[in-house]
Write a protein that holds these residues in place. Structure first.
Motif, PDB file in Angstrom:
ATOM      1  N   ALA A 151      13.011  -7.662  -5.960  1.00  0.00           N
ATOM      2  CA  ALA A 151      11.637  -7.481  -6.432  1.00  0.00           C
ATOM      3  C   ALA A 151      11.119  -6.098  -6.041  1.00  0.00           C
ATOM      4  O   ALA A 151      10.494  -5.409  -6.856  1.00  0.00           O
ATOM      5  CB  ALA A 151      10.727  -8.571  -5.877  1.00  0.00           C
ATOM      6  N   TRP A 152      11.389  -5.690  -4.804  1.00  0.00           N
ATOM      7  CA  TRP A 152      10.923  -4.380  -4.351  1.00  0.00           C
ATOM      8  C   TRP A 152      11.524  -3.278  -5.223  1.00  0.00           C
ATOM      9  O   TRP A 152      10.815  -2.368  -5.666  1.00  0.00           O
ATOM     10  CB  TRP A 152      11.270  -4.143  -2.880  1.00  0.00           C
ATOM     11  N   LYS A 153      12.812  -3.350  -5.481  1.00  0.00           N
ATOM     12  CA  LYS A 153      13.473  -2.330  -6.298  1.00  0.00           C
ATOM     13  C   LYS A 153      12.935  -2.332  -7.726  1.00  0.00           C
ATOM     14  O   LYS A 153      12.795  -1.280  -8.341  1.00  0.00           O
ATOM     15  CB  LYS A 153      14.991  -2.515  -6.287  1.00  0.00           C
ATOM     16  N   GLN A 154      12.607  -3.495  -8.260  1.00  0.00           N
ATOM     17  CA  GLN A 154      12.027  -3.551  -9.601  1.00  0.00           C
ATOM     18  C   GLN A 154      10.670  -2.853  -9.630  1.00  0.00           C
ATOM     19  O   GLN A 154      10.340  -2.179 -10.609  1.00  0.00           O
ATOM     20  CB  GLN A 154      11.894  -5.000 -10.068  1.00  0.00           C
ATOM     21  N   TRP A 155       9.898  -2.998  -8.572  1.00  0.00           N
ATOM     22  CA  TRP A 155       8.617  -2.306  -8.481  1.00  0.00           C
ATOM     23  C   TRP A 155       8.827  -0.797  -8.427  1.00  0.00           C
ATOM     24  O   TRP A 155       8.159  -0.042  -9.108  1.00  0.00           O
ATOM     25  CB  TRP A 155       7.833  -2.757  -7.255  1.00  0.00           C
ATOM     26  N   GLU A 156       9.761  -0.357  -7.587  1.00  0.00           N
ATOM     27  CA  GLU A 156      10.025   1.077  -7.446  1.00  0.00           C
ATOM     28  C   GLU A 156      10.643   1.680  -8.709  1.00  0.00           C
ATOM     29  O   GLU A 156      10.412   2.843  -9.006  1.00  0.00           O
ATOM     30  CB  GLU A 156      10.968   1.343  -6.261  1.00  0.00           C
ATOM     31  N   ASP A 157      11.454   0.925  -9.395  1.00  0.00           N
ATOM     32  CA  ASP A 157      12.141   1.423 -10.593  1.00  0.00           C
ATOM     33  C   ASP A 157      11.283   1.324 -11.850  1.00  0.00           C
ATOM     34  O   ASP A 157      11.672   1.813 -12.907  1.00  0.00           O
ATOM     35  CB  ASP A 157      13.455   0.675 -10.811  1.00  0.00           C
ATOM     36  N   GLY A 158      10.127   0.677 -11.742  1.00  0.00           N
ATOM     37  CA  GLY A 158       9.237   0.547 -12.888  1.00  0.00           C
ATOM     38  C   GLY A 158       9.617  -0.568 -13.847  1.00  0.00           C
ATOM     39  O   GLY A 158       9.113  -0.637 -14.962  1.00  0.00           O
ATOM     40  N   ASP A 159      10.509  -1.464 -13.414  1.00  0.00           N
ATOM     41  CA  ASP A 159      10.931  -2.579 -14.260  1.00  0.00           C
ATOM     42  C   ASP A 159       9.957  -3.752 -14.175  1.00  0.00           C
ATOM     43  O   ASP A 159      10.044  -4.675 -14.974  1.00  0.00           O
ATOM     44  CB  ASP A 159      12.325  -3.069 -13.847  1.00  0.00           C
ATOM     45  N   ARG A 160       9.080  -3.704 -13.189  1.00  0.00           N
ATOM     46  CA  ARG A 160       8.127  -4.792 -12.942  1.00  0.00           C
ATOM     47  C   ARG A 160       6.890  -4.189 -12.288  1.00  0.00           C
ATOM     48  O   ARG A 160       7.017  -3.295 -11.449  1.00  0.00           O
ATOM     49  CB  ARG A 160       8.817  -5.780 -11.997  1.00  0.00           C
ATOM     50  N   ARG A 161       5.711  -4.648 -12.676  1.00  0.00           N
ATOM     51  CA  ARG A 161       4.483  -4.140 -12.056  1.00  0.00           C
ATOM     52  C   ARG A 161       4.241  -4.832 -10.723  1.00  0.00           C
ATOM     53  O   ARG A 161       4.411  -6.037 -10.604  1.00  0.00           O
ATOM     54  CB  ARG A 161       3.281  -4.402 -12.954  1.00  0.00           C
ATOM     55  N   ARG A 196       6.439   4.056   0.678  1.00  0.00           N
ATOM     56  CA  ARG A 196       7.514   3.486   1.506  1.00  0.00           C
ATOM     57  C   ARG A 196       8.171   4.567   2.340  1.00  0.00           C
ATOM     58  O   ARG A 196       8.369   4.407   3.556  1.00  0.00           O
ATOM     59  CB  ARG A 196       8.562   2.801   0.618  1.00  0.00           C
ATOM     60  N   GLU A 197       8.506   5.681   1.703  1.00  0.00           N
ATOM     61  CA  GLU A 197       9.165   6.774   2.422  1.00  0.00           C
ATOM     62  C   GLU A 197       8.252   7.373   3.484  1.00  0.00           C
ATOM     63  O   GLU A 197       8.705   7.701   4.589  1.00  0.00           O
ATOM     64  CB  GLU A 197       9.630   7.840   1.438  1.00  0.00           C
ATOM     65  N   ALA A 198       6.974   7.493   3.184  1.00  0.00           N
ATOM     66  CA  ALA A 198       6.017   8.024   4.160  1.00  0.00           C
ATOM     67  C   ALA A 198       5.900   7.115   5.381  1.00  0.00           C
ATOM     68  O   ALA A 198       5.661   7.587   6.490  1.00  0.00           O
ATOM     69  CB  ALA A 198       4.647   8.210   3.505  1.00  0.00           C
ATOM     70  N   ALA A 199       6.093   5.817   5.156  1.00  0.00           N
ATOM     71  CA  ALA A 199       6.041   4.851   6.265  1.00  0.00           C
ATOM     72  C   ALA A 199       7.363   4.818   7.036  1.00  0.00           C
ATOM     73  O   ALA A 199       7.456   4.151   8.070  1.00  0.00           O
ATOM     74  CB  ALA A 199       5.711   3.464   5.730  1.00  0.00           C
ATOM     75  N   GLY A 200       8.364   5.511   6.525  1.00  0.00           N
ATOM     76  CA  GLY A 200       9.664   5.547   7.199  1.00  0.00           C
ATOM     77  C   GLY A 200      10.437   4.246   7.076  1.00  0.00           C
ATOM     78  O   GLY A 200      11.215   3.899   7.971  1.00  0.00           O
ATOM     79  N   LEU A 201      10.228   3.529   5.976  1.00  0.00           N
ATOM     80  CA  LEU A 201      10.869   2.229   5.778  1.00  0.00           C
ATOM     81  C   LEU A 201      11.909   2.282   4.663  1.00  0.00           C
ATOM     82  O   LEU A 201      11.752   3.038   3.702  1.00  0.00           O
ATOM     83  CB  LEU A 201       9.818   1.178   5.408  1.00  0.00           C
ATOM     84  N   SER A 202      12.928   1.462   4.804  1.00  0.00           N
ATOM     85  CA  SER A 202      13.892   1.293   3.719  1.00  0.00           C
ATOM     86  C   SER A 202      13.309   0.293   2.730  1.00  0.00           C
ATOM     87  O   SER A 202      12.313  -0.391   3.030  1.00  0.00           O
ATOM     88  CB  SER A 202      15.220   0.754   4.270  1.00  0.00           C
ATOM     89  N   GLU A 257       4.497   6.134  -6.767  1.00  0.00           N
ATOM     90  CA  GLU A 257       3.530   5.939  -5.685  1.00  0.00           C
ATOM     91  C   GLU A 257       4.062   4.920  -4.669  1.00  0.00           C
ATOM     92  O   GLU A 257       3.897   5.094  -3.458  1.00  0.00           O
ATOM     93  CB  GLU A 257       2.229   5.443  -6.310  1.00  0.00           C
ATOM     94  N   ILE A 258       4.707   3.879  -5.160  1.00  0.00           N
ATOM     95  CA  ILE A 258       5.285   2.851  -4.291  1.00  0.00           C
ATOM     96  C   ILE A 258       6.382   3.462  -3.429  1.00  0.00           C
ATOM     97  O   ILE A 258       6.414   3.288  -2.208  1.00  0.00           O
ATOM     98  CB  ILE A 258       5.833   1.674  -5.124  1.00  0.00           C
ATOM     99  N   LYS A 259       7.280   4.201  -4.080  1.00  0.00           N
ATOM    100  CA  LYS A 259       8.397   4.815  -3.347  1.00  0.00           C
ATOM    101  C   LYS A 259       7.886   5.832  -2.329  1.00  0.00           C
ATOM    102  O   LYS A 259       8.357   5.869  -1.190  1.00  0.00           O
ATOM    103  CB  LYS A 259       9.365   5.470  -4.320  1.00  0.00           C
ATOM    104  N   ALA A 260       6.916   6.647  -2.722  1.00  0.00           N
ATOM    105  CA  ALA A 260       6.372   7.656  -1.806  1.00  0.00           C
ATOM    106  C   ALA A 260       5.715   7.009  -0.585  1.00  0.00           C
ATOM    107  O   ALA A 260       5.884   7.486   0.540  1.00  0.00           O
ATOM    108  CB  ALA A 260       5.370   8.541  -2.545  1.00  0.00           C
TER     109      ALA A 260
END
Length: 66
Positions: free
Chosen positions: A42-52, A22-28, A17-20
Motif C-alpha cells: 500500500a505504501w509503495k502504491q501511494w508513492e508510485d501514484g498507483d493509489r491515492r 518519508r525521506e526527510a523523516a529518515g524512514l524506509s 510529496e509522500i516520498k519526500a
C-alpha cells in the motif's frame, strides 16, 4: 491526481510529496508502512501514484514521523 471525494477541505498528497516526507523523516518504505499499520505494498502504491493516500493517513504520518 484526483481531488478527495465529498468536497472535503483535506487533500490527497502527491506521490512525490509522500516520498519526500518519508525521506526527510529518515524512514524506509517498510518503516513508514509499519508506522501507519499498513502494508508495504500500500505504501509503495501511494508513492508510485498507483493509489491515492487518504488525507487521514497523510495527516497521521506527518504527526507520527515528526
Amino acid at each position: 491526481m484526483k481531488p478527495t471525494r465529498g468536497g472535503s477541505p483535506s487533500r490527497n498528497p502527491a506521490p512525490a510529496e509522500i516520498k519526500a516526507a518519508r525521506e526527510a523523516a529518515g524512514l524506509s518504505a517498510t518503516e513508514s508502512a509499519a508506522l501507519l499499520h499498513t502494508s508495504y505494498r500500500a505504501w509503495k502504491q501511494w508513492e508510485d501514484g498507483d493509489r491515492r493516500m487518504h488525507p487521514a493517513f497523510w495527516e497521521l504520518f506527518l504527526l507520527k514521523a515528526a
